[in-house]
Design a protein around this motif. Structure first.
Motif, PDB file in Angstrom:
ATOM      1  N   ALA A 266       0.849  -1.194   0.000  1.00 29.97           N
ATOM      2  CA  ALA A 266       0.000   0.000   0.000  1.00 29.97           C
ATOM      3  C   ALA A 266       0.884   1.243   0.000  1.00 29.97           C
ATOM      4  O   ALA A 266       1.900   1.289   0.680  1.00 29.97           O
ATOM      5  N   ARG A 267       0.480   2.247  -0.769  1.00 30.27           N
ATOM      6  CA  ARG A 267       1.283   3.472  -0.827  1.00 30.27           C
ATOM      7  C   ARG A 267       1.275   4.212   0.504  1.00 30.27           C
ATOM      8  O   ARG A 267       2.269   4.789   0.918  1.00 30.27           O
ATOM      9  N   ASN A 268       0.113   4.220   1.159  1.00 28.44           N
ATOM     10  CA  ASN A 268      -0.007   4.883   2.459  1.00 28.44           C
ATOM     11  C   ASN A 268      -0.762   3.941   3.392  1.00 28.44           C
ATOM     12  O   ASN A 268      -1.942   4.136   3.671  1.00 28.44           O
ATOM     13  N   PRO A 269      -0.085   2.890   3.878  1.00 31.73           N
ATOM     14  CA  PRO A 269      -0.805   1.825   4.592  1.00 31.73           C
ATOM     15  C   PRO A 269      -1.460   2.273   5.882  1.00 31.73           C
ATOM     16  O   PRO A 269      -2.556   1.813   6.205  1.00 31.73           O
ATOM     17  N   LYS A 270      -0.815   3.147   6.632  1.00 35.36           N
ATOM     18  CA  LYS A 270      -1.391   3.560   7.915  1.00 35.36           C
ATOM     19  C   LYS A 270      -2.728   4.265   7.727  1.00 35.36           C
ATOM     20  O   LYS A 270      -3.628   4.142   8.556  1.00 35.36           O
ATOM     21  N   ARG A 271      -2.866   5.000   6.630  1.00 35.55           N
ATOM     22  CA  ARG A 271      -4.120   5.700   6.356  1.00 35.55           C
ATOM     23  C   ARG A 271      -5.111   4.826   5.592  1.00 35.55           C
ATOM     24  O   ARG A 271      -6.302   4.766   5.923  1.00 35.55           O
ATOM     25  N   ASP A 272      -4.617   4.124   4.538  1.00 36.48           N
ATOM     26  CA  ASP A 272      -5.518   3.473   3.597  1.00 36.48           C
ATOM     27  C   ASP A 272      -6.013   2.101   4.020  1.00 36.48           C
ATOM     28  O   ASP A 272      -7.127   1.704   3.657  1.00 36.48           O
ATOM     29  N   LEU A 273      -5.213   1.326   4.782  1.00 36.97           N
ATOM     30  CA  LEU A 273      -5.669   0.000   5.180  1.00 36.97           C
ATOM     31  C   LEU A 273      -6.927   0.048   6.050  1.00 36.97           C
ATOM     32  O   LEU A 273      -7.896  -0.674   5.772  1.00 36.97           O
ATOM     33  N   PRO A 274      -6.970   0.881   7.099  1.00 31.47           N
ATOM     34  CA  PRO A 274      -8.214   0.956   7.878  1.00 31.47           C
ATOM     35  C   PRO A 274      -9.407   1.406   7.030  1.00 31.47           C
ATOM     36  O   PRO A 274     -10.511   0.865   7.166  1.00 31.47           O
ATOM     37  N   ARG A 275      -9.174   2.361   6.148  1.00 34.05           N
ATOM     38  CA  ARG A 275     -10.267   2.831   5.287  1.00 34.05           C
ATOM     39  C   ARG A 275     -10.777   1.709   4.390  1.00 34.05           C
ATOM     40  O   ARG A 275     -11.988   1.547   4.205  1.00 34.05           O
ATOM     41  N   ALA A 276      -9.848   0.939   3.804  1.00 26.23           N
ATOM     42  CA  ALA A 276     -10.242  -0.130   2.891  1.00 26.23           C
ATOM     43  C   ALA A 276     -11.054  -1.208   3.600  1.00 26.23           C
ATOM     44  O   ALA A 276     -12.059  -1.703   3.068  1.00 26.23           O
ATOM     45  N   ILE A 277     -10.618  -1.579   4.796  1.00 24.67           N
ATOM     46  CA  ILE A 277     -11.339  -2.619   5.544  1.00 24.67           C
ATOM     47  C   ILE A 277     -12.753  -2.162   5.880  1.00 24.67           C
ATOM     48  O   ILE A 277     -13.731  -2.909   5.695  1.00 24.67           O
ATOM     49  N   MET A 278     -12.886  -0.935   6.361  1.00 25.56           N
ATOM     50  CA  MET A 278     -14.212  -0.440   6.730  1.00 25.56           C
ATOM     51  C   MET A 278     -15.095  -0.236   5.494  1.00 25.56           C
ATOM     52  O   MET A 278     -16.297  -0.542   5.513  1.00 25.56           O
ATOM     53  N   LEU A 279     -14.523   0.286   4.401  1.00 24.37           N
ATOM     54  CA  LEU A 279     -15.301   0.478   3.175  1.00 24.37           C
ATOM     55  C   LEU A 279     -15.791  -0.850   2.612  1.00 24.37           C
ATOM     56  O   LEU A 279     -16.939  -0.958   2.161  1.00 24.37           O
TER      57      LEU A 279
END
Length: 500
Positions: A266-279
């Motif tokens: 992930a390019r920005n894992p700390k920001r994008d991983l939580p968003r992806a899981i919840m989305l």
């Protein structure tokens, strides 16, 4: 292959090996995980190319599959018109664990998912058990899903008056010789994953868009035959029926954790991983509830009892067009392809992390300089899964994947509680709401669902774990790199010093 060393970490493993009890409890420092992710364990590192869209589609691809095409017809007789409530309850139960995954994915953005989270909090023993459960969940579930490809390919071919013989569409034991469609789908997914993760993610995104479109098409057609009277009475089987159906459909949500295996791509894992899981949870739950409401609106709930392929039959009866079966057969094949691609991807990344730690052979952590993927490990896994899907009737082993998955979910909930208490100073890009109630409820929900699984499933799972114990003592215990840590086995550094 070298592993980045940290102050206080011993570089040799031959001398001073810890006792079994010490080794099983030895935790892997978060700093060490971050250093490995950044340095690529001394060789090429995984390529950071995923944005929030690709990460979300990985989880949706692994979750939204063929289950919704068949599980609705099996579950409506349990809950009646309130089946949509059952899907909502199951989604809420999955969300309890999903929020824990979101916090841990932002905090420990590495490729190991719940295996790595467990290693950082509960030690090598529980991490091995979790990793071994994930091997079962990912590899066997891929094979089990791929087995259905033969049936759906034949349904598509039947529209044109032709089908594959059983010898080429079923595995031995089920009347065939080899399930060719299953083997082909797994091998195609393997080739894609070897070529590059970015290309695979975009292809998966396109496939997910198609299968979501097919389900929305079903809803649009079903709503033309909507009858509000089909929802009266709403609870003919009572609250107990709704709960029973919720337990059954919960397994339609398994797969949301797939994005957490992409922490190092992930390019920005700390920001994008939580968003992806919840989305992904929001998308999947919304589609499931919408499909359930549309189906019940189109047909009385009693109609579903004993009806196979209920969604296809609703479309055929509503439109009067036989080509509908072709549309859904193609949709089912695409759903299988998407699940195989994303779950096989997750399996390779889990084994990559375990290989870095020395618990499985190093071939699984070798990253190709040309493609930026663990090419050799992916080929080994892909060929093994293809042979399993084509030649082995999986039976109870496939059912046991549910226990392995739920056990991993429960461990992630416990990991959140541990790190909140032990490392409150760590920067968290997502925080579980209503802590500690939410992770406690998430863990108990997983335990409850595990307890409701059958005795045969538990026996099969127990046999799998015995094999895992033998594998650990035969290989992992002697080759563990974390066991080589010096006297400070709980070594770690503040989060500010190891940004991923």
């Amino acid at each position: 292959m070298t592993v980045p060393t940290l102050p206080g970490q011993a570089t040799g493993r031959a001398d001073g090996r810890p006792s079994l009890g010490t080794q099983l409890l030895r935790r892997k420092p978060l700093a060490m995980m971050a250093a490995e992710a950044d340095a690529g364990t001394g060789g090429p590192r995984l390529v950071r190319s995923f944005g929030v869209l690709q990460l979300t589609m990985i989880s949706v691809g692994a979750t939204l599959g063929t289950g919704i095409l068949v599980i609705l017809g099996e579950s409506v007789p349990l809950a009646g018109p309130a089946i949509w409530i059952s899907f909502a309850i199951a989604g809420l139960a999955a969300l309890l664990s999903a929020v824990s995954y979101a916090e841990m994915a932002g905090l420990v953005p590495v490729a190991g998912s719940s295996y790595s989270y467990t290693y950082a909090t509960m030690g090598e023993g529980m991490a091995w058990i979790c990793g071994w459960c994930l091997v079962l969940e990912y590899a066997v579930s891929v094979a089990a899903v791929a087995v259905g490809a033969g049936q759906y390919v034949n349904e598509a071919l039947a529209v044109f008056g032709s089908v594959l013989p059983d010898a080429l569409s079923q595995p031995p034991g089920d009347g065939g010789m080899v399930n060719v469609p299953a083997v082909v789908i797994v091998l195609l997914a393997t080739v894609l994953l070897v070529r590059g993760a970015k290309e695979s993610a975009w292809i998966n995104t396109a496939i997910v868009a198609v299968k979501v479109g097919i389900l929305l098409f079903f809803c649009a057609v079903a709503f033309t035959a909507f009858n509000a009277g089909n929802f009266d009475p709403l609870l003919p089987m009572g609250a107990a029926g709704v709960s029973a159906a919720a337990s059954r459909v919960f397994f339609s949500y398994i797969g949301f954790d797939a994005a957490s295996t992409a922490g190092e791509e992930a390019r920005n894992p700390k920001r994008d991983l939580p968003r992806a899981i919840m989305l992904s949870m929001l998308i999947v739950t919304s589609i499931y509830v919408l499909v359930a409401v549309a189906a019940i609106g189109a047909r009385p709930w009693g109609w579903f009892d004993g009806t196979e392929a209920a969604l296809v039959k609703i479309l055929e009866e509503t439109t009067g067009q036989p080509w509908i079966a072709l549309v859904f057969a193609v949709g089912a094949v695409l759903a299988i392809a998407s699940i195989v691609l994303t779950v096989l991807y997750g399996q390779t990344r889990i084994l990559l992390s375990m290989s870095r730690d020395g618990l499985v052979p190093q071939v699984f952590s070798r990253v190709s300089r040309r493609t930026g993927t663990p090419a050799a490990g992916t080929l080994i896994i892909g060929i093994a899964v293809a042979l399993t899907a084509g030649l082995v009737p999986l039976g109870a082993l496939a059912d046991a994947t549910s226990i392995g998955t739920l056990f991993a979910f429960a461990l992630v909930n416990v990991a959140v509680i541990y790190l909140r208490r032990a490392r409150p100073e760590l920067e968290r890009t997502f925080r579980v709401p209503l802590f500690p109630v939410t992770p406690i409820l998430g863990a108990f929900m997983c335990i409850y669902l595990m307890a409701n699984l059958g005795a045969d499933t538990w026996i099969t799972f127990g046999a799998w774990m015995l094999v895992g114990v033998a594998a650990y003592f035969g290989y992992g215990r002697r080759n563990s790199k974390v066991a080589a840590l010096g006297g400070s086995e709980h070594l770690d550094v503040p989060a500010a010093n190891h940004q991923s």
